[in-house]
Design a protein around this motif. Structure first.
Motif, PDB file in Angstrom:
ATOM      1  N   PRO A 291      -9.469  34.132  78.606  1.00 11.01           N
ATOM      2  CA  PRO A 291     -10.000  32.785  78.359  1.00 11.01           C
ATOM      3  C   PRO A 291      -8.928  31.697  78.448  1.00 11.01           C
ATOM      4  N   SER A 292      -7.665  32.032  78.188  1.00 14.32           N
ATOM      5  CA  SER A 292      -6.600  31.049  78.388  1.00 14.32           C
ATOM      6  C   SER A 292      -6.535  30.656  79.856  1.00 14.32           C
ATOM      7  N   THR A 293      -6.612  31.647  80.736  1.00 21.04           N
ATOM      8  CA  THR A 293      -6.589  31.384  82.174  1.00 21.04           C
ATOM      9  C   THR A 293      -7.825  30.612  82.623  1.00 21.04           C
ATOM     10  N   ARG A 294      -8.997  31.099  82.264  1.00 20.94           N
ATOM     11  CA  ARG A 294     -10.241  30.484  82.726  1.00 20.94           C
ATOM     12  C   ARG A 294     -10.357  29.028  82.274  1.00 20.94           C
ATOM     13  N   ASN A 295      -9.894  28.738  81.061  1.00 18.89           N
ATOM     14  CA  ASN A 295     -10.065  27.402  80.495  1.00 18.89           C
ATOM     15  C   ASN A 295      -8.815  26.523  80.597  1.00 18.89           C
ATOM     16  N   GLY A 296      -7.749  27.068  81.183  1.00 16.45           N
ATOM     17  CA  GLY A 296      -6.571  26.260  81.457  1.00 16.45           C
ATOM     18  C   GLY A 296      -5.745  25.892  80.244  1.00 16.45           C
ATOM     19  N   VAL A 297      -5.628  26.809  79.265  1.00 11.95           N
ATOM     20  CA  VAL A 297      -4.779  26.563  78.098  1.00 11.95           C
ATOM     21  C   VAL A 297      -3.680  27.617  78.055  1.00 11.95           C
ATOM     22  N   THR A 298      -2.766  27.469  77.096  1.00 13.37           N
ATOM     23  CA  THR A 298      -1.680  28.428  76.925  1.00 13.37           C
ATOM     24  C   THR A 298      -2.051  29.393  75.814  1.00 13.37           C
ATOM     25  N   GLY A 299      -1.920  30.691  76.071  1.00 10.52           N
ATOM     26  CA  GLY A 299      -2.298  31.682  75.077  1.00 10.52           C
ATOM     27  C   GLY A 299      -1.195  32.693  74.842  1.00 10.52           C
ATOM     28  N   LEU A 300      -0.857  32.912  73.571  1.00 10.37           N
ATOM     29  CA  LEU A 300       0.177  33.874  73.202  1.00 10.37           C
ATOM     30  C   LEU A 300      -0.453  35.105  72.572  1.00 10.37           C
ATOM     31  N   ARG A 301      -0.206  36.269  73.183  1.00  8.87           N
ATOM     32  CA  ARG A 301      -0.581  37.548  72.577  1.00  8.87           C
ATOM     33  C   ARG A 301       0.683  38.178  72.027  1.00  8.87           C
ATOM     34  N   VAL A 322      -3.761  39.621  67.151  1.00 12.18           N
ATOM     35  CA  VAL A 322      -4.241  38.267  66.867  1.00 12.18           C
ATOM     36  C   VAL A 322      -3.187  37.277  67.340  1.00 12.18           C
ATOM     37  N   GLY A 323      -3.623  36.206  68.011  1.00 15.13           N
ATOM     38  CA  GLY A 323      -2.668  35.205  68.485  1.00 15.13           C
ATOM     39  C   GLY A 323      -3.320  33.862  68.733  1.00 15.13           C
ATOM     40  N   PRO A 324      -2.511  32.828  69.013  1.00 18.61           N
ATOM     41  CA  PRO A 324      -3.024  31.470  69.201  1.00 18.61           C
ATOM     42  C   PRO A 324      -3.320  31.108  70.657  1.00 18.61           C
ATOM     43  N   LEU A 325      -4.287  30.230  70.825  1.00 19.70           N
ATOM     44  CA  LEU A 325      -4.530  29.533  72.088  1.00 19.70           C
ATOM     45  C   LEU A 325      -4.324  28.053  71.792  1.00 19.70           C
ATOM     46  N   ALA A 326      -3.511  27.380  72.613  1.00 17.67           N
ATOM     47  CA  ALA A 326      -3.099  26.031  72.265  1.00 17.67           C
ATOM     48  C   ALA A 326      -2.802  25.212  73.516  1.00 17.67           C
ATOM     49  N   ARG A 327      -2.327  23.968  73.297  1.00 19.35           N
ATOM     50  CA  ARG A 327      -2.025  23.082  74.416  1.00 19.35           C
ATOM     51  C   ARG A 327      -0.857  23.589  75.252  1.00 19.35           C
ATOM     52  N   ALA A 538      10.288  25.802  78.855  1.00 18.26           N
ATOM     53  CA  ALA A 538      11.130  25.225  79.901  1.00 18.26           C
ATOM     54  C   ALA A 538      10.312  24.936  81.154  1.00 18.26           C
ATOM     55  N   PHE A 539       9.435  25.870  81.521  1.00 18.78           N
ATOM     56  CA  PHE A 539       8.565  25.651  82.680  1.00 18.78           C
ATOM     57  C   PHE A 539       7.644  24.461  82.438  1.00 18.78           C
ATOM     58  N   GLN A 540       7.075  24.380  81.252  1.00 15.27           N
ATOM     59  CA  GLN A 540       6.135  23.295  80.959  1.00 15.27           C
ATOM     60  C   GLN A 540       6.838  21.953  80.804  1.00 15.27           C
ATOM     61  N   ASP A 541       8.094  21.954  80.368  1.00  9.71           N
ATOM     62  CA  ASP A 541       8.859  20.710  80.297  1.00  9.71           C
ATOM     63  C   ASP A 541       9.136  20.150  81.687  1.00  9.71           C
ATOM     64  N   ASN A 542       9.115  21.020  82.699  1.00  5.78           N
ATOM     65  CA  ASN A 542       9.450  20.597  84.062  1.00  5.78           C
ATOM     66  C   ASN A 542       8.235  20.532  84.983  1.00  5.78           C
ATOM     67  N   THR A 543       7.065  20.769  84.446  1.00  2.00           N
ATOM     68  CA  THR A 543       5.806  20.633  85.189  1.00  2.00           C
ATOM     69  C   THR A 543       4.799  19.936  84.276  1.00  2.00           C
ATOM     70  N   SER A 544       3.638  19.662  84.794  1.00  3.01           N
ATOM     71  CA  SER A 544       2.633  18.946  83.984  1.00  3.01           C
ATOM     72  C   SER A 544       1.312  19.707  83.883  1.00  3.01           C
ATOM     73  N   PHE A 545       1.310  20.984  84.252  1.00 10.07           N
ATOM     74  CA  PHE A 545       0.052  21.741  84.265  1.00 10.07           C
ATOM     75  C   PHE A 545      -0.543  21.881  82.866  1.00 10.07           C
ATOM     76  N   ASP A 546       0.311  21.960  81.850  1.00  3.41           N
ATOM     77  CA  ASP A 546      -0.193  22.096  80.479  1.00  3.41           C
ATOM     78  C   ASP A 546      -0.823  20.807  79.971  1.00  3.41           C
ATOM     79  N   GLU A 547      -0.588  19.697  80.679  1.00  2.00           N
ATOM     80  CA  GLU A 547      -1.157  18.412  80.260  1.00  2.00           C
ATOM     81  C   GLU A 547      -2.497  18.123  80.928  1.00  2.00           C
ATOM     82  N   LEU A 548      -2.896  18.971  81.855  1.00  2.00           N
ATOM     83  CA  LEU A 548      -4.199  18.802  82.491  1.00  2.00           C
ATOM     84  C   LEU A 548      -5.309  19.128  81.499  1.00  2.00           C
TER      85      LEU A 548
END
Length: 553
Positions: A291-301, A322-327, A538-548
């Motif tokens: 669901p992290s992939t399908r919905n475009g969020v960041t998910g930590l397992r 158990v883990g978080p799904l977040a921005r 580091a990847f997200q600081d240098n790209t903007s995909f997590d802000e979509l």
């Protein structure tokens, strides 16, 4: 002890299943044989259920045959209470706690709805500096949950009264100078596998839609102690499978003709649409990463055993996490630090510190990548992943090409999950309650639970012994690296790391031509969530995909 009536029953079942399993005529058993076998264990399935079982049982047979092709030494023990640590493993160094940076220059946005996509540090800045109250923030997210519920079907119970009570307490504490930390006053949602007193814990399934468990899941209690505000119990696909629950199908806000994927469907959908700043999910075999992939969020397992599962529905005792799904990765790290740790109510949890040192030089990370798997993916997902690797190279990462372990019976491993799920839901099957679940096709949880009764114990043990071999092979692969970059789907990584307990983070890599999100996965060493979080940030600081975020929300 077994009763006298149970002993001959089990003996007959063993004889019957041994004949089915060992017949020299492959797949020679018929539906009539299946019907006869069910009588030996005191169960009765309708003919329509046998029709759906039969093709699955034939595939089971293929999986059993796959297991037997691989020799295994007598010194290989099965994992009973699962311990993911391999021989020769050394615990990574951990720091205790993180000094989270809460910025001072954040303002309430114009238009106000942009607040929905603020990160945890941004929201914390507003709340801590009293530019907005927790009550105002909570009412804002409660209103969004109610507004978009008819379209997205992502929540099962909106916890208005509890949320407003918690928010009022947070405001009073902050006003009086008692600030608990970065999550104080921040709303969130939890997958409806987690118990909260006074509210239904439905597990997303019709047989349990009125179930109330009057205890607090440890992860919910930890977030409460951190001052977070529970605004909703979000959809779990029925008994942690898929995105269909007893009242409908949770939608992907990027494309509402699609389901949100599962089984943390509500957590992915609600976080993506800005209905909650973050959510808790669970994963046994892809239920955070998918669901992290399908919905475009960041998910930590997280690593198996890092986060307590007390008060959380079990699907597979040896695989659930158990883990978080977040921005973004930083938000995941914030939530993870709050929920991880030893719990006396969950014997699988470990007593280890956790903290993030964001000042570490990522150029010192030893990074590998599954070059062949990535190059063979000719889809837009593969294109985006290859572009992501180029972005990582631009910030100083030079990954080494490696491959997943070979000579492993991957096809046979799913019997571990299914056998353990069958044990947990034994009464549901025996009582016939499984028959009222919404989905009843071959890929449904209902069918999976029925056919789990035909998995011989010997094969379950053999699969766990082969799992121990896989653990050692993954250790041989990972011992020289801190992070392994992999496709999220389409190869053996997802199954392997769920079996071995390695932590992963699913990171957005952009959109395909249909504006559907894509992702990649970073795999870490056991108990080393820090490395994958560092590289993801580091990847997200240098790209903007997590802000979509999806248009229209």
């Amino acid at each position: 002890m077994l009763s006298k009536t149970r002993i001959p029953q089990l003996v007959l079942l063993f004889i019957s299943l041994t004949w089915l399993s060992c017949s020299t005529h492959k797949n020679s058993f018929t539906k009539r044989d299946v019907k006869k076998s069910e009588k030996l264990i005191g169960l009765h399935f309708a003919n329509k259920d046998i029709d759906t079982l039969y093709p699955y049982l034939k595939r089971n047979r293929s999986g059993f045959d796959s297991l037997r092709k691989y020799p295994i030494g007598n010194d290989v023990f099965p994992a009973v209470r699962f311990d993911p640590t391999p021989f020769g493993f050394t615990m990574p160094e951990q720091q205790n706690g993180t000094e989270w940076d809460i910025p001072d220059n954040v303002e309430v946005p114009e238009p106000y709805d942009l607040l929905a996509f603020y990160t945890i540090p941004q929201l914390a800045s507003l709340v801590k500096n009293r530019k907005i109250t927790s009550t105002e923030l909570t009412r804002f997210f409660l209103a969004r949950l109610k507004k978009y519920q008819p379209e997205l079907q992502c929540s099962i119970t909106i916890t208005d009264s509890l949320a407003l009570e918690q928010a009022k307490r947070a405001d009073e504490e902050i006003k009086n100078g008692k600030y608990r930390g970065i999550l104080h006053g921040i709303p969130y949602g939890t997958k409806d596998l987690m118990a909260v007193p006074g509210y239904p814990t439905t597990w997303g399934a019709a047989p349990y839609k009125d179930q109330i468990i009057n205890e607090t899941a440890t992860v919910v209690k930890k977030l409460e102690d951190a001052g977070a505000i529970l605004v909703a119990k979000l959809v779990s696909g029925a008994l942690a499978r898929g995105d269909v629950w007893f009242n409908g199908k949770t939608k992907n806000p990027w494309d509402t003709t699609q389901g949100a994927s599962g089984s943390s469907a509500g957590s992915g959908s609600a976080t993506s649409a800005g209905l909650v700043p973050f959510a808790l999910g669970t994963e046994t075999l892809g239920s955070i990463t998918s669901p992290s992939t399908r919905n475009g969020v960041t998910g930590l397992r997280p690593t198996y055993g890092r986060v307590s599962r007390h008060g959380v529905m079990s699907l597979s005792w040896s695989m659930d996490k158990v883990g978080p799904l977040a921005r973004n990765a930083e938000d995941c790290a914030i939530v993870f630090e709050a929920i991880q740790g030893k719990d006396k109510n969950d014997l699988t949890t470990v007593d280890l510190p956790f903290g993030m040192n964001w000042k570490k030089d990522i150029k010192n990370l030893r990074v590998a990548y599954l070059k062949k798997d990535i190059e063979e993916d000719t889809t837009e997902t593969g294109d985006n992943l290859r572009k992501a690797i180029k972005s990582l190279k631009e910030i100083g990462i030079e990954p080494t090409a490696v491959e997943m372990p070979k000579e492993v019976p991957y096809r046979g491993f799913d019997i571990i999950l299914r056998a353990e799920a069958g044990a947990f839901f034994d009464e549901l099957v025996r009582s016939g309650g499984v028959d009222v679940m919404v989905e009843q096709d071959q890929r449904s949880r209902a069918n999976s639970l029925r056919q789990s009764r035909f998995i011989p114990a010997v094969e379950y043990i053999q699969a766990n012994r082969q799992r121990q071999v896989l653990i050692q092979k993954m250790q041989d692969l990972m011992k020289n690296y801190d992070v392994l970059i992999s496709p999220t789907f389409g190869n053996d990584q997802l199954l392997a790391t769920n079996l071995t307990g390695h932590p992963v983070i699913a990171v957005p890599t952009g959109l395909d031509d249909e504006n559907h999100p894509t992702s990649m996965t970073f795999v870490g060493n056991l108990y080393d969530e820090e490395s994958i979080l560092l590289l993801a940030k580091a990847f997200q600081d240098n790209t903007s995909f997590d802000e979509l975020h999806p248009p229209g929300y």
